[in-house]
Design an enzyme around this catalytic site. Structure first.
Site, PDB file in Angstrom:
ATOM      1  N   SER A   1       2.788   4.445   8.857  1.00 19.70           N
ATOM      2  CA  SER A   1       2.192   4.004   7.596  1.00 19.70           C
ATOM      3  C   SER A   1       2.331   5.131   6.598  1.00 19.70           C
ATOM      4  O   SER A   1       2.773   6.236   6.943  1.00 19.70           O
ATOM      5  CB  SER A   1       0.717   3.660   7.783  1.00 19.70           C
ATOM      6  OG  SER A   1      -0.018   4.847   8.000  1.00 19.70           O
ATOM      7  N   LYS A   2       1.919   4.831   5.393  1.00 21.87           N
ATOM      8  CA  LYS A   2       1.949   5.857   4.368  1.00 21.87           C
ATOM      9  C   LYS A   2       1.018   7.006   4.779  1.00 21.87           C
ATOM     10  O   LYS A   2       1.334   8.176   4.608  1.00 21.87           O
ATOM     11  CB  LYS A   2       1.504   5.255   3.035  1.00 21.87           C
ATOM     12  CG  LYS A   2       1.839   6.122   1.857  1.00 21.87           C
ATOM     13  CD  LYS A   2       1.425   5.451   0.579  1.00 21.87           C
ATOM     14  CE  LYS A   2      -0.052   5.229   0.583  1.00 21.87           C
ATOM     15  NZ  LYS A   2      -0.773   5.637  -0.609  1.00 21.87           N
ATOM     16  N   GLN A   3      -0.151   6.620   5.361  1.00 23.29           N
ATOM     17  CA  GLN A   3      -1.146   7.625   5.763  1.00 23.29           C
ATOM     18  C   GLN A   3      -0.582   8.572   6.824  1.00 23.29           C
ATOM     19  O   GLN A   3      -0.910   9.752   6.849  1.00 23.29           O
ATOM     20  CB  GLN A   3      -2.407   6.958   6.328  1.00 23.29           C
ATOM     21  CG  GLN A   3      -3.286   6.271   5.293  1.00 23.29           C
ATOM     22  CD  GLN A   3      -2.671   4.983   4.747  1.00 23.29           C
ATOM     23  OE1 GLN A   3      -1.934   4.303   5.455  1.00 23.29           O
ATOM     24  NE2 GLN A   3      -2.930   4.669   3.494  1.00 23.29           N
TER      25      GLN A   3
ATOM     26  N   THR B   1       0.836  -1.207   0.000  1.00 19.31           N
ATOM     27  CA  THR B   1       0.000   0.000   0.000  1.00 19.31           C
ATOM     28  C   THR B   1       0.870   1.257   0.000  1.00 19.31           C
ATOM     29  O   THR B   1       0.364   2.360   0.111  1.00 19.31           O
ATOM     30  CB  THR B   1      -0.901   0.008   1.249  1.00 19.31           C
ATOM     31  OG1 THR B   1      -0.064  -0.179   2.402  1.00 19.31           O
ATOM     32  CG2 THR B   1      -1.908  -1.135   1.202  1.00 19.31           C
TER      33      THR B   1
ATOM     34  N   GLY C   1       2.420   9.403   7.039  1.00 21.46           N
ATOM     35  CA  GLY C   1       3.566  10.117   6.478  1.00 21.46           C
ATOM     36  C   GLY C   1       4.926   9.528   6.814  1.00 21.46           C
ATOM     37  O   GLY C   1       5.925  10.256   6.841  1.00 21.46           O
TER      38      GLY C   1
END
Ligand code: GLU
Length: 283
Positions: free
Chosen positions: A234-236, A11, A238
Site C-alpha cells: 500500500s501507499k502506507q 488512496t 511504501g
C-alpha cells in the site's frame, strides 16, 4: 453476459498488488468475452488522495488495461446507498458506543482484526449519547458459504464471527461493505475478481445481497501481494507505483504462462494455475 470490474480505492497510485487484481479481473473478463468496468471506491473520503483517481486510470491505460464505459465514482452514489439503507431499516440500528466501550465489552475479534460488537445498542442507544454508527443486526443469521473459483469453499457465520457491522455513519458517510454491494448489483456485476485480503469480507457482502434481494456474483480471490514483513502492499507501506514493465511479473504472480502480448495472455488465461495462498511476498 459476463460483467467484471476493478474497484480501486484512490488512496494513492496503483501499486503492484492492485495491478495484479486489475490484471486478473481484466484477463478473466476478456477471456469470457465480457465487459470490464472500473469503479473508484472513494467513499472513505479522509483517505482519498486528490489526483489519485486520474493517476490510477492513466496507469491502467498505459498498461493496456482498457475499461468499458465511464468509471463510476462512489462519491456520486449517495442516493443509491441511502435507498438501500432505507430497505434495510427493519434490521439496522444506531449505535452510540465508543471504540473504548466496544473494546471493553467485545465478545471477540473478527477475522479482519475488528472487535466483535456485542449488540449493546440493539434496543436503542442510551438517551443523550451521540450516535456514531448505523449497524445491521446479524444475530440469528446462519453460516454462509460460497464457492470461490480459486480458494474453494469459504464458510463464515457472520453473526458469530463478525457481528453487527457498520453500514453508515452520521452525516451521510457510507461504508465500503454497503457501497460495494449496492454498486455491484446496480452495475450488474456477474464476476468479482480481487485480492484475497477481501475474502473475509465476502460473507458480509453476500449477507447484505440476500437482505436486499440482489443476486450473488461469482467470486475469484487471487493472492494478495505482501512485503517481506507480511504487510499488504500500500501507499502506507511504501509500495512504488506500478508501470507497464511490471506486467510480466504480475502475470507470473498469477501463475500464468509468460506471454508477449496481452492478447496472448488472454488466450492463455487459466484460473486453475492461480495459487490458493492468501498472500505471496513480492518481490
Ligand atoms: N476498494 C477495495 C480495495 O482497493 C477493493 C474492493 C473490491 O474489489 O471489492 O481494496
Amino acid at each position: 453476459m459476463y460483467i467484471g470490474r476493478f474497484a480501486p480505492s484512490p488512496t494513492g497510485p496503483l501499486h503492484f498488488g492492485s495491478l495484479v487484481a486489475a490484471l486478473a479481473s481484466w484477463l478473466d473478463a476478456r477471456a469470457s468475452g465480457g465487459k470490464w468496468l472500473v469503479r473508484m471506491e472513494d467513499v472513505d473520503r479522509p483517505r482519498v488522495v486528490p489526483g489519485a483517481s486520474k493517476r490510477i486510470l492513466e496507469t491502467l491505460r498505459s498498461c493496456g488495461l482498457y475499461w468499458d464505459g465511464e468509471p463510476v465514482f462512489q462519491s456520486t452514489r449517495s442516493a443509491a446507498y441511502a435507498a438501500a439503507l432505507e430497505r434495510l431499516r427493519p434490521s439496522t440500528y444506531w449505535c452510540a458506543c465508543s471504540r473504548r466501550e466496544i473494546a471493553d465489552s467485545s465478545t471477540g475479534v473478527a477475522p479482519d482484526g475488528a472487535q466483535i460488537y456485542p449488540g449493546t445498542c440493539r434496543q436503542g442507544a442510551a438517551p443523550g449519547k451521540a450516535v456514531r454508527a448505523l449497524r445491521v443486526r446479524t444475530d440469528g443469521s446462519e453460516t454462509l458459504s460460497f464457492m470461490d473459483r480459486v480458494q474453494g469453499e469459504v464458510r463464515q457465520d457472520v453473526g458469530a464471527e463478525v457481528g453487527d457491522f457498520v453500514l453508515a455513519r452520521p452525516g451521510g458517510e457510507f461504508t465500503y461493505q454497503l457501497a460495494v454491494v449496492v454498486d455491484d448489483a446496480d452495475e450488474g456485476v456477474t464476476d468479482v475478481v480481487r485480492g484475497a485480503d477481501l475474502l473475509e469480507s465476502t460473507p458480509r457482502q453476500i449477507f447484505l445481497q440476500r437482505r436486499l434481494g440482489y443476486p450473488t456474483p461469482r467470486y475469484l480471490h487471487v493472492p494478495a501481494a505482501v512485503n517481506a514483513a507480511g504487510e499488504k502492499l500500500s501507499k502506507q507501506t511504501g509500495a512504488p507505483e506500478a508501470t507497464p514493465a511490471d506486467l510480466p511479473q504480475a502475470l507470473a504472480f498469477l501463475g500464468q504462462r509468460s506471454a508477449a502480448t496481452l492478447e496472448a495472455a488472454v488466450r492463455n488465461w487459466d484460473p486453475a494455475r492461480i495459487s490458493r495462498r492468501r498472500t505471496i511476498a513480492f518481490p
